[in-house]
Design a protein around this motif. Sequence first.
Motif, PDB file in Angstrom:
ATOM      1  N   ILE A 100      -7.107  -3.738  -2.886  1.00  0.00           N
ATOM      2  CA  ILE A 100      -6.311  -3.877  -1.660  1.00  0.00           C
ATOM      3  C   ILE A 100      -5.582  -5.221  -1.601  1.00  0.00           C
ATOM      4  O   ILE A 100      -4.372  -5.280  -1.366  1.00  0.00           O
ATOM      5  CB  ILE A 100      -7.211  -3.717  -0.418  1.00  0.00           C
ATOM      6  CG1 ILE A 100      -7.735  -2.286  -0.327  1.00  0.00           C
ATOM      7  CG2 ILE A 100      -6.456  -4.096   0.857  1.00  0.00           C
ATOM      8  CD1 ILE A 100      -8.774  -2.081   0.754  1.00  0.00           C
ATOM      9  N   LEU A 159      -4.335  -2.123   6.869  1.00  0.00           N
ATOM     10  CA  LEU A 159      -4.692  -2.877   5.661  1.00  0.00           C
ATOM     11  C   LEU A 159      -5.501  -4.114   6.034  1.00  0.00           C
ATOM     12  O   LEU A 159      -6.523  -4.413   5.400  1.00  0.00           O
ATOM     13  CB  LEU A 159      -3.418  -3.282   4.918  1.00  0.00           C
ATOM     14  CG  LEU A 159      -3.582  -4.062   3.603  1.00  0.00           C
ATOM     15  CD1 LEU A 159      -2.409  -3.750   2.673  1.00  0.00           C
ATOM     16  CD2 LEU A 159      -3.646  -5.574   3.829  1.00  0.00           C
ATOM     17  N   ALA A 163      -9.383  -4.753   4.948  1.00  0.00           N
ATOM     18  CA  ALA A 163      -9.724  -5.938   4.160  1.00  0.00           C
ATOM     19  C   ALA A 163     -10.746  -6.794   4.897  1.00  0.00           C
ATOM     20  O   ALA A 163     -11.673  -7.342   4.288  1.00  0.00           O
ATOM     21  CB  ALA A 163      -8.466  -6.753   3.856  1.00  0.00           C
TER      22      ALA A 163
END
Length: 221
Positions: A100, A159, A163
């Motif tokens: 990622i 995202l 994360a």
Amino acid sequence: MSALADELVGLPNIGGRHSLRRQVADALRAALVTGKMRPGVIYSAPALAEQFGVSATPVREAMIDLVNDGLIEAIRYRGFRVVPLSTRDLDELIEMRELIEVPAVGRLAGSITDEATGTLRALADEVMTEAVKGDVSRYLDADRRFHTQLLTLNGNRMLVQMAHDLCNRSRLYGLAKPPERAELVACALEHGRLLDALIRGDAGKAEESMRRHLGHVRSWT
């Protein structure tokens, strides 16, 4: 069978500007990082509340936050227990972070504004300050804020949240060996190198710095 915690965790005193629930949650996360809260031990909210000098309610609420993060689990009628991770679990979490975060920072090369650069530079300096002090808990907190601010520039909220969750899960299980000050400084240097590469528009170097940084993190767990 899990052992019942027979003494209180040595948690820092709390007070100040944030909500009590948030302060307790942050203190518990710090205890997980330093290994003061251990897998297999059951911790009760009333006992921890006594340690903090607060009522049990904000402690229970904070522990529920950690349950939702997957860091601890509730044991009915008894308290809360740290969820243990295997070596394979940690390897897979770091691999997910690489999948990622490495390409995510690469996409930012050459596109960071002066304002964002100033904010990130200040955070990188804070990370280095804590590394030089050898304060692992504060170092990890500053490091987390640097990465969150950086990934936010992608404009993808999912995202950033993913994360953030992976970062929490990979770090908050106690350090296998507390890093030496020199190791912290070496890891902190990657923030400056990463930022410099992004300013130059060098996606390859930025991704290399991020990958090397995550390798440092894995070696401590």
